[in-house]
Write an enzyme that holds these catalytic residues in place. Sequence first.
Site, PDB file in Angstrom:
ATOM      1  N   TRP A 134       1.764   5.748  -2.031  1.00 41.92           N
ATOM      2  CA  TRP A 134       1.533   6.794  -2.283  1.00 41.92           C
ATOM      3  C   TRP A 134       2.859   6.355  -3.150  1.00 41.92           C
ATOM      4  O   TRP A 134       3.610   8.215  -3.589  1.00 41.92           O
ATOM      5  CB  TRP A 134       1.302   8.064  -1.700  1.00 41.92           C
ATOM      6  CG  TRP A 134      -0.634   7.992  -1.342  1.00 41.92           C
ATOM      7  CD1 TRP A 134      -1.216   7.243  -0.962  1.00 41.92           C
ATOM      8  CD2 TRP A 134      -0.805   9.637  -2.065  1.00 41.92           C
ATOM      9  NE1 TRP A 134      -2.331   7.876  -1.154  1.00 41.92           N
ATOM     10  CE2 TRP A 134      -2.957   9.085  -1.697  1.00 41.92           C
ATOM     11  CE3 TRP A 134      -0.569   9.987  -3.221  1.00 41.92           C
ATOM     12  CZ2 TRP A 134      -3.069  10.041  -2.066  1.00 41.92           C
ATOM     13  CZ3 TRP A 134      -1.754  10.838  -3.706  1.00 41.92           C
ATOM     14  CH2 TRP A 134      -2.985  10.800  -2.656  1.00 41.92           C
TER      15      TRP A 134
ATOM     16  N   TYR B 257       0.718  -1.024  -0.182  1.00 49.61           N
ATOM     17  CA  TYR B 257       0.334  -0.062   0.084  1.00 49.61           C
ATOM     18  C   TYR B 257       0.685   1.264  -0.262  1.00 49.61           C
ATOM     19  O   TYR B 257       1.765   1.289   1.126  1.00 49.61           O
ATOM     20  CB  TYR B 257      -1.139   0.351   0.818  1.00 49.61           C
ATOM     21  CG  TYR B 257      -1.475   1.505   1.547  1.00 49.61           C
ATOM     22  CD1 TYR B 257      -3.030   1.476   0.727  1.00 49.61           C
ATOM     23  CD2 TYR B 257      -1.091   2.103   1.931  1.00 49.61           C
ATOM     24  CE1 TYR B 257      -3.359   2.502   0.637  1.00 49.61           C
ATOM     25  CE2 TYR B 257      -2.350   3.419   1.932  1.00 49.61           C
ATOM     26  CZ  TYR B 257      -3.473   3.977   0.925  1.00 49.61           C
ATOM     27  OH  TYR B 257      -3.819   4.677   1.471  1.00 49.61           O
TER      28      TYR B 257
HETATM   29  N1  LIG Z   1      -1.851   8.338  12.317  1.00 51.42           N
HETATM   30  C1  LIG Z   1      -1.592   8.470  10.946  1.00 51.42           C
HETATM   31  N2  LIG Z   1      -2.208   7.497  10.143  1.00 51.42           N
HETATM   32  C2  LIG Z   1      -2.117   7.740   8.811  1.00 51.42           C
HETATM   33  C3  LIG Z   1      -3.451   8.712   8.262  1.00 51.42           C
HETATM   34  C4  LIG Z   1      -3.222   9.773   9.190  1.00 51.42           C
HETATM   35  O1  LIG Z   1      -4.209  10.590   9.067  1.00 51.42           O
HETATM   36  N3  LIG Z   1      -3.667   9.463  10.772  1.00 51.42           N
HETATM   37  N4  LIG Z   1      -3.812   9.259   7.028  1.00 51.42           N
HETATM   38  C5  LIG Z   1      -3.035   7.313   6.355  1.00 51.42           C
HETATM   39  C6  LIG Z   1      -3.014   7.519   4.798  1.00 51.42           C
HETATM   40  S1  LIG Z   1      -5.048   8.515   4.908  1.00 51.42           S
HETATM   41  C7  LIG Z   1      -2.402   7.155   4.049  1.00 51.42           C
HETATM   42  S2  LIG Z   1      -3.239   7.275   2.435  1.00 51.42           S
HETATM   43  C8  LIG Z   1      -1.728   6.366   4.089  1.00 51.42           C
HETATM   44  C9  LIG Z   1       0.039   6.994   3.514  1.00 51.42           C
HETATM   45  O2  LIG Z   1       1.091   6.427   3.683  1.00 51.42           O
HETATM   46  P1  LIG Z   1       2.139   6.153   2.774  1.00 51.42           P
HETATM   47  O3  LIG Z   1       1.383   5.969   1.254  1.00 51.42           O
HETATM   48  O4  LIG Z   1       2.873   4.956   2.800  1.00 51.42           O
HETATM   49  O5  LIG Z   1       3.358   7.408   2.651  1.00 51.42           O
HETATM   50  P2  LIG Z   1       3.850   7.960   1.606  1.00 51.42           P
HETATM   51  O6  LIG Z   1       4.419   8.922   2.942  1.00 51.42           O
HETATM   52  O7  LIG Z   1       3.603   8.798   0.548  1.00 51.42           O
HETATM   53  O8  LIG Z   1       4.334   6.836   1.383  1.00 51.42           O
HETATM   54  C10 LIG Z   1       5.405   6.660  -0.204  1.00 51.42           C
HETATM   55  C11 LIG Z   1       6.499   6.210   0.134  1.00 51.42           C
HETATM   56  O9  LIG Z   1       7.100   5.645  -1.212  1.00 51.42           O
HETATM   57  C12 LIG Z   1       7.945   6.047  -2.114  1.00 51.42           C
HETATM   58  N5  LIG Z   1       8.221   6.357  -3.221  1.00 51.42           N
HETATM   59  C13 LIG Z   1       7.713   7.224  -4.150  1.00 51.42           C
HETATM   60  N6  LIG Z   1       7.565   7.278  -5.500  1.00 51.42           N
HETATM   61  C14 LIG Z   1       8.028   5.660  -5.343  1.00 51.42           C
HETATM   62  C15 LIG Z   1       8.563   5.037  -6.468  1.00 51.42           C
HETATM   63  O10 LIG Z   1       8.476   5.574  -7.802  1.00 51.42           O
HETATM   64  N7  LIG Z   1       8.889   3.339  -7.037  1.00 51.42           N
HETATM   65  C16 LIG Z   1       9.094   3.255  -4.917  1.00 51.42           C
HETATM   66  N8  LIG Z   1       9.692   1.745  -4.979  1.00 51.42           N
HETATM   67  N9  LIG Z   1       9.055   3.406  -4.518  1.00 51.42           N
HETATM   68  C17 LIG Z   1       9.174   5.112  -4.117  1.00 51.42           C
HETATM   69  C18 LIG Z   1       8.656   7.496  -0.577  1.00 51.42           C
HETATM   70  O11 LIG Z   1       9.757   7.266  -0.411  1.00 51.42           O
HETATM   71  C19 LIG Z   1       7.868   6.518   0.265  1.00 51.42           C
HETATM   72  O12 LIG Z   1       9.115   6.189   1.122  1.00 51.42           O
HETATM   73  O13 LIG Z   1      -1.298   7.087   6.171  1.00 51.42           O
HETATM   74  C20 LIG Z   1      -2.002   6.760   6.311  1.00 51.42           C
HETATM   75  N10 LIG Z   1      -1.637   7.384   7.442  1.00 51.42           N
HETATM   76  N1  LIG Z   2      -1.527  18.552   1.534  1.00 52.52           N
HETATM   77  C1  LIG Z   2      -1.933  17.410   1.130  1.00 52.52           C
HETATM   78  N2  LIG Z   2      -2.428  16.953   0.753  1.00 52.52           N
HETATM   79  C2  LIG Z   2      -3.071  15.876   1.387  1.00 52.52           C
HETATM   80  C3  LIG Z   2      -2.411  14.778   1.853  1.00 52.52           C
HETATM   81  C4  LIG Z   2      -0.964  15.060   2.542  1.00 52.52           C
HETATM   82  O1  LIG Z   2      -0.312  14.106   3.117  1.00 52.52           O
HETATM   83  N3  LIG Z   2      -0.640  16.674   2.684  1.00 52.52           N
HETATM   84  N4  LIG Z   2      -2.264  13.467   1.857  1.00 52.52           N
HETATM   85  C5  LIG Z   2      -4.202  12.965   0.606  1.00 52.52           C
HETATM   86  C6  LIG Z   2      -4.431  12.056   1.348  1.00 52.52           C
HETATM   87  S1  LIG Z   2      -3.680  10.274   0.772  1.00 52.52           S
HETATM   88  C7  LIG Z   2      -6.116  12.032   1.625  1.00 52.52           C
HETATM   89  S2  LIG Z   2      -6.576  10.069   1.993  1.00 52.52           S
HETATM   90  C8  LIG Z   2      -6.254  12.963   2.058  1.00 52.52           C
HETATM   91  C9  LIG Z   2      -6.986  12.922   3.894  1.00 52.52           C
HETATM   92  O2  LIG Z   2      -7.796  14.230   4.059  1.00 52.52           O
HETATM   93  P1  LIG Z   2      -9.341  13.760   5.380  1.00 52.52           P
HETATM   94  O3  LIG Z   2      -8.954  12.834   5.531  1.00 52.52           O
HETATM   95  O4  LIG Z   2     -10.042  15.284   4.785  1.00 52.52           O
HETATM   96  O5  LIG Z   2      -7.331  14.894   6.016  1.00 52.52           O
HETATM   97  P2  LIG Z   2      -7.820  15.109   7.616  1.00 52.52           P
HETATM   98  O6  LIG Z   2      -6.193  15.777   7.137  1.00 52.52           O
HETATM   99  O7  LIG Z   2      -6.673  13.709   7.595  1.00 52.52           O
HETATM  100  O8  LIG Z   2      -8.711  15.498   8.087  1.00 52.52           O
HETATM  101  C10 LIG Z   2      -9.027  16.464   7.583  1.00 52.52           C
HETATM  102  C11 LIG Z   2      -9.821  17.144   8.762  1.00 52.52           C
HETATM  103  O9  LIG Z   2     -10.071  16.821   9.708  1.00 52.52           O
HETATM  104  C12 LIG Z   2     -10.516  17.232  10.769  1.00 52.52           C
HETATM  105  N5  LIG Z   2     -10.693  16.076  12.082  1.00 52.52           N
HETATM  106  C13 LIG Z   2      -9.498  15.349  12.451  1.00 52.52           C
HETATM  107  N6  LIG Z   2     -10.384  14.711  13.501  1.00 52.52           N
HETATM  108  C14 LIG Z   2     -11.860  15.484  13.879  1.00 52.52           C
HETATM  109  C15 LIG Z   2     -13.110  14.835  14.465  1.00 52.52           C
HETATM  110  O10 LIG Z   2     -13.392  13.864  15.603  1.00 52.52           O
HETATM  111  N7  LIG Z   2     -13.675  15.869  14.411  1.00 52.52           N
HETATM  112  C16 LIG Z   2     -14.141  16.829  13.000  1.00 52.52           C
HETATM  113  N8  LIG Z   2     -15.216  17.884  13.351  1.00 52.52           N
HETATM  114  N9  LIG Z   2     -13.081  17.537  12.334  1.00 52.52           N
HETATM  115  C17 LIG Z   2     -12.069  16.309  12.235  1.00 52.52           C
HETATM  116  C18 LIG Z   2      -9.027  17.856  11.262  1.00 52.52           C
HETATM  117  O11 LIG Z   2      -8.620  18.625  12.536  1.00 52.52           O
HETATM  118  C19 LIG Z   2      -8.433  18.374   9.829  1.00 52.52           C
HETATM  119  O12 LIG Z   2      -8.854  19.799   9.494  1.00 52.52           O
HETATM  120  O13 LIG Z   2      -5.543  14.538   1.458  1.00 52.52           O
HETATM  121  C20 LIG Z   2      -4.418  14.519   0.541  1.00 52.52           C
HETATM  122  N10 LIG Z   2      -4.416  15.210   0.026  1.00 52.52           N
HETATM  123 MO   LIG Z   3      -5.203   8.562   1.748  1.00 53.27          MO
END
Ligand SMILES: Nc1nc2c(c(=O)[nH]1)N[C@H]1C(S)=C(S)[C@@H](COP(=O)(O)OP(=O)(O)OC[C@H]3O[C@@H](n4cnc5c(=O)[nH]c(N)nc54)[C@H](O)[C@@H]3O)O[C@H]1N2
Ligand SMILES: Nc1nc2c(c(=O)[nH]1)N[C@H]1C(S)=C(S)[C@@H](COP(=O)(O)OP(=O)(O)OC[C@H]3O[C@@H](n4cnc5c(=O)[nH]c(N)nc54)[C@H](O)[C@@H]3O)O[C@H]1N2
Ligand SMILES: [Mo]
Length: 831
Positions: A164, A162
């Site tokens: 990005w 899994y």
């Molecule tokens: N506590 C908490 N945990 C969360 C979240 C949260 O809101 N709270 N959010 C969750 C969500 S929504 C998501 S999507 C995940 C994201 O989790 P990840 O998608 O695992 O996070 P990234 O940091 O984007 O990791 C991508 C990795 O791929 C590597 N990479 C980039 N390009 C390439 C490539 O071309 N090839 C290869 N082989 N590697 C590459 C980068 O260097 C990096 O190490 O985290 C989740 N974890």
């Molecule tokens: N710059 C930037 N952009 C991204 C990403 C990134 O890592 N960086 N990640 C991408 C990815 S993989 C994803 S999944 C999306 C994530 O998109 P989201 O999941 O929507 O993003 P979050 O920042 O986890 O949460 C959005 C808002 O929810 C609020 N929130 C948290 N807990 C609560 C709660 O209990 N109640 C209420 N009312 N609000 C709450 C947080 O304070 C925050 O402002 O963003 C994407 N875009």
């Molecule tokens: Mo995500």
Amino acid sequence: MKNNRFGLSRRQFLAAGGTLLAAGSLDLLYARSALAQAISQAMPLFTALRPARKGILTAAHWGAFEALVENGKMVGVQPVEDDPAPNELITMAPYQVHAANRITAPMVRQSWLEHGPGSNTALRGRDKWVSVSWEKATELVANDIRRLQREHGPSAIYAGSYGWKSTGMLHNSRALLHRLMNLAGGFLGYSGDYSTGAAQVIMSHVVGSMEVYEQQTSWPVVVESSELVVLWGCNPLVTLKNSWNVPDHVGLEGFAALAAKGTPVICIDPVFSDSAKALNAEWIAPKAYTDAAMILGLAHTLLAEKHHDEAFLARYTTGFEKFRAYLLGESDGLVKSAEWASEICGIAPEQLRQLARRMAGQRTMLMAGWGIQRQHRGEQPHWLLVTLAAMLGQIGLPGGGFGFSYHYSSGGSPTARGGILSGISAGVAPAGSPPPIPVARIADCLANPGKTIAFNGKEVTYPDVKMVYVAGGNPFHHHQDTNNLLLAWQRPETIVVQDPYWTATARHADIVLPCTTSYERNDMDMGGDYSQRYLFPMRQCVPPQHQARSDFAIFQAIATRLGVEQAFTEGRDEMLWLKKLYDDMKQQARNAGVPLPPFDLFWQSNNYIRFPVPEENKKWVRFADYRADPLLNPLGTPSGKIEIFSKTIAAMHYDDCAGLPGWQPPQEWHGSAQALRYPLSLNTAHPAHRLHSQLDNTPLRQKYAVSDREAILIHPQDAVTRGIQSGDLVRAFNDRGQILVGALVTEAIRPGVVRISEGAWYDPAEPAEPKTLCRNGNVNCLTFDIGTSRLAQGNCGQMAQLEVEKFTGAPPPNTAHAVPESARQPIRNAR
Ligand SMILES: Nc1nc2c(c(=O)[nH]1)N[C@H]1C(S)=C(S)[C@@H](COP(=O)(O)OP(=O)(O)OC[C@H]3O[C@@H](n4cnc5c(=O)[nH]c(N)nc54)[C@H](O)[C@@H]3O)O[C@H]1N2
Ligand SMILES: Nc1nc2c(c(=O)[nH]1)N[C@H]1C(S)=C(S)[C@@H](COP(=O)(O)OP(=O)(O)OC[C@H]3O[C@@H](n4cnc5c(=O)[nH]c(N)nc54)[C@H](O)[C@@H]3O)O[C@H]1N2
Ligand SMILES: [Mo]
């Protein structure tokens, strides 16, 4: 729409021939020839876009840009003209390429190399590194895949991977890994994702589609017709910076238009977000994790004051009678009044009632983010928001209803007409491949082979995983309860990690394979996840750094060792694959009446394609067809209607997700026993200046790091009682772990809540010690690792109770972004 995100391919790939014109000659040809001029006239969409070409056109999750290159080094960037809101993240591309913590050569953990798979797995993360040749590394990986397939079968190899990974439809590390593993006998994969684990499952039952990745009512309609926009746990000005494909940033343009028009915006969030600030929004800050109760209070008010739309509910939904009984307390004796809700969510009853009246009194768009469902019982908030919107009766009307993807990849950017680029296919899973596990249950799976869990009406039994292969993800950042993961991570015999950098995940591998960044190879991707409006070339800007190889080249070499090279490459190299992907798309575009230049011309032009957007798509309204004729255009639910009550879910008999939405206190919150010792509620929002963990190793860090650690936002009231001031080092902790963060004392957060963004690289102070301090502030050391419920088994990353204290003593060094010591001068293997 999000097919690519889930790694599904749309089509089988047939072998095709075709040769490229020699590079170089075309540049001249393109610039001068009559042919080029003719094409320019016939296809203004293609040629008129960028007259001055200063750099090499490429693209990333953060936008399309031109890379400026001098003497083989990337030295700067320039956004493309079409980007309405270029963002600072692109300026980090040169630092990505030339980062000091690139993995320079293939390396193997000493114990694994000398004593074989499974040796001293507790030493992962602190063993010595031995550098080996690519030939040796490839042989080791291929032999182990062969051994495990023979001895244990495909379920022993977890290659879900899994993450990005970079944009690009050819060097799609996950699809390529799956392609290889399918040819090699199959593998264990995953279902769902970390983003919308709960919402995508519950929405399929409630409205018949995942909803979170569906096209939204288009932006021009929202700007024109919405009279009130409610951002519910939604911070679009931050999360729209990046997209899964290349962003078109139309959503940011949309929000700017709302602000310019002065459309009232309400932000419901414990944090006064960047969006609330920029949109001059009214801020309502509920206590953390209490949204379900708050929505019930609004719903009860609508009912009690007869603001609910009986006709809409009768015609378009099922089960409202049961929900009414629940609101009125007929089923459990608790009336879900504004007073009741107020006790839980901390918003005054009168404010809740006024909010309900305002929503009912005008055209209201409920835009919800996903943080509220990345929580225990995370199925409930989105289900309740759909129910609330149904009571308001505006679903399917211009500018009304709900939208769960306005904050993500520019949902609502009107769909273009043209072709869609399919990526290289993951191939077909061979017979005998195991069923997938829910993605966020991976640590549970590694630690408990043979355990059976419930999942969306079915049961899943964890296989005994012997190998984990990660390419393009970072589990040591993304997975909850890092210290628990660390233990589970010791169970497999072999862990292979393919990444450009020494991430914590790479450091905890047995074999690390250095891959190129996307700027060191040729690729292509679409611009605009929802609009599919652009095709961007991602041209190689600089040569592969150090000994890095592209993902395609790495997997090709392993495929060769396994005797499946021909099936893996289908006889094509990088450029032939790009031509094939382009030609398939060109055919689609032609069928849609949009002619495109031949591939060679497109590629050599260093230009992008912009497809036309039909006028009718700018007026598109989600659910309008359903509203117009629910019998002719039923939803994909069993009843064809919006299911406020779901018979399907009720029949699963889960006590943690019933057939009707409602309030269920989560595992940890301000009302649970843990709150006595750990009074603060954690918010782990997505970082403004990073994509998860990506770019944490760049100078952009100076914008958000406090005292060289991840920041913790804390309210003055909470800071004062603990003697904490802005800039102080703070230890944040609970029973699961402890991290070092830097304090930012601010009124922009509700008292009792602290924010630490996800994505800081894990940096254990004493790797041999359980639950040692993370010196960089990886928030997942504090979160818990259980499923949202038996229904969706999503992750609960957005919550945890914790305590903080001022850190005294000498600040420990932060080595999160350094090269592990033994990899700086690794032992060299003879071969
Ligand atoms: N506590 C908490 N945990 C969360 C979240 C949260 O809101 N709270 N959010 C969750 C969500 S929504 C998501 S999507 C995940 C994201 O989790 P990840 O998608 O695992 O996070 P990234 O940091 O984007 O990791 C991508 C990795 O791929 C590597 N990479 C980039 N390009 C390439 C490539 O071309 N090839 C290869 N082989 N590697 C590459 C980068 O260097 C990096 O190490 O985290 C989740 N974890
Ligand atoms: N710059 C930037 N952009 C991204 C990403 C990134 O890592 N960086 N990640 C991408 C990815 S993989 C994803 S999944 C999306 C994530 O998109 P989201 O999941 O929507 O993003 P979050 O920042 O986890 O949460 C959005 C808002 O929810 C609020 N929130 C948290 N807990 C609560 C709660 O209990 N109640 C209420 N009312 N609000 C709450 C947080 O304070 C925050 O402002 O963003 C994407 N875009
Ligand atoms: Mo995500």
